[in-house]
Scaffold this motif. Sequence first.
Motif, PDB file in Angstrom:
ATOM      1  N   MET A  79      -9.387   5.122  -4.533  1.00 11.62           N
ATOM      2  CA  MET A  79      -8.241   4.633  -3.779  1.00 11.62           C
ATOM      3  C   MET A  79      -8.652   3.786  -2.580  1.00 11.62           C
ATOM      4  SD  MET A  79      -5.185   6.682  -1.783  1.00 11.62           S
ATOM      5  CE  MET A  79      -4.677   7.618  -3.218  1.00 11.62           C
ATOM      6  N   GLU A  97      -9.505   0.300  -3.669  1.00 12.55           N
ATOM      7  CA  GLU A  97      -8.309  -0.427  -4.093  1.00 12.55           C
ATOM      8  C   GLU A  97      -7.486  -0.879  -2.892  1.00 12.55           C
ATOM      9  OE1 GLU A  97      -6.204   1.979  -6.882  1.00 12.55           O
ATOM     10  OE2 GLU A  97      -7.912   2.171  -8.239  1.00 12.55           O
ATOM     11  N   VAL A  98      -7.357  -0.007  -1.901  1.00 13.46           N
ATOM     12  CA  VAL A  98      -6.615  -0.362  -0.685  1.00 13.46           C
ATOM     13  C   VAL A  98      -7.277  -1.541   0.022  1.00 13.46           C
ATOM     14  CG1 VAL A  98      -6.032   0.422   1.654  1.00 13.46           C
ATOM     15  CG2 VAL A  98      -5.585   1.909  -0.306  1.00 13.46           C
ATOM     16  N   ILE A 102       0.833  -1.203   0.000  1.00 15.63           N
ATOM     17  CA  ILE A 102       0.000   0.000   0.000  1.00 15.63           C
ATOM     18  C   ILE A 102       0.867   1.253   0.000  1.00 15.63           C
ATOM     19  CG2 ILE A 102      -1.694   1.331   1.306  1.00 15.63           C
ATOM     20  CD1 ILE A 102      -2.801  -1.224  -0.005  1.00 15.63           C
ATOM     21  N   GLU A 148      -1.211   8.627   2.036  1.00 16.98           N
ATOM     22  CA  GLU A 148      -2.679   8.635   2.057  1.00 16.98           C
ATOM     23  C   GLU A 148      -3.226   7.206   2.058  1.00 16.98           C
ATOM     24  OE1 GLU A 148      -6.538  10.431  -0.399  1.00 16.98           O
ATOM     25  OE2 GLU A 148      -4.490  10.827  -1.090  1.00 16.98           O
ATOM     26  N   GLY A 149      -2.608   6.339   1.270  1.00 17.25           N
ATOM     27  CA  GLY A 149      -3.029   4.951   1.250  1.00 17.25           C
ATOM     28  C   GLY A 149      -2.830   4.278   2.591  1.00 17.25           C
ATOM     29  N   PHE A 192       0.391   3.759  -3.003  1.00 21.26           N
ATOM     30  CA  PHE A 192      -0.462   4.907  -2.709  1.00 21.26           C
ATOM     31  C   PHE A 192       0.156   5.936  -1.770  1.00 21.26           C
ATOM     32  CE2 PHE A 192      -3.233   1.151  -3.362  1.00 21.26           C
ATOM     33  CZ  PHE A 192      -3.846   1.549  -4.546  1.00 21.26           C
ATOM     34  N   TYR A 238      -5.699   5.086   5.008  1.00 20.77           N
ATOM     35  CA  TYR A 238      -6.871   4.240   4.802  1.00 20.77           C
ATOM     36  C   TYR A 238      -6.608   2.815   5.308  1.00 20.77           C
ATOM     37  CZ  TYR A 238      -8.369   8.010   1.675  1.00 20.77           C
ATOM     38  OH  TYR A 238      -8.726   9.222   1.157  1.00 20.77           O
TER      39      TYR A 238
END
Length: 240
Positions: A183, A186-187, A49, A56-57, A53, A60
């Motif tokens: 996003m 996806e995460v 991750i 920020e990823g 990303f 999440y």
Amino acid sequence: MPYTTMPCRTPRLVITFLLTLRIGKEKNTPILRFACIFSNAAYMGFPLIQALFGAEGLLYASAYVTVFNILLWTVGYAMVSGKVRPGEVLHSILTTPVLWSVLLGLTLYLCRVNVPELIRQPLQLVGNMNTPLSMIITGMLIAVSKPEKLLGNREIYRIILIRMLFIPLVSFLLFRLLSVQGMVAEVVLLLEACPCAAITSVFAVQFGYDEDLAAGSVVITTFISIVVLPLCAMALTMMM
């Protein structure tokens, strides 16, 4: 984030219980189900991750792991222990450092609190250890294993199919059906495709289940995730 993570929780439980109905009375069924339902989201998911990303990823992903840990110490603990003691469950949740750290981090982030450099820099340096430390721990787990012996256990193949194939596939189809994209989606989907949680082995020892089955599920699915996770990441970038 809670809306995005919750659609994946019910499929995990439903898929696992449906595919293990025929072995429902066997001694090791609880630990087998636990291995299928709970993934190694932190150790295997966070490095990927972060690479895909960035910060920020990871934010999440941290929120996902918060919900994950609450479910692990409630539903998961009750599953492998065979009994529910509300006091013990509540104590486990309230004394889990990751939950408090995520809540504090989210509060500081959402309130736009300006953390002093004296505090921010050491925390940033510690945070940067996450990816290499995760890989080292995973490598140590693989190094002490004996794959040729573990592959002789037929139940491990059931775990591989459920954990590494059916759960990620159904989660992806469910997200497509609900038109959940971006996003966050996806995460969550990448974390759903992670191998069995490392704590599976700990619970197997603590509650007297087959330790080889538990360790084998973690090691073999970790091996497979080396191929599966990059493929999932590539597929998500093309399809989401």
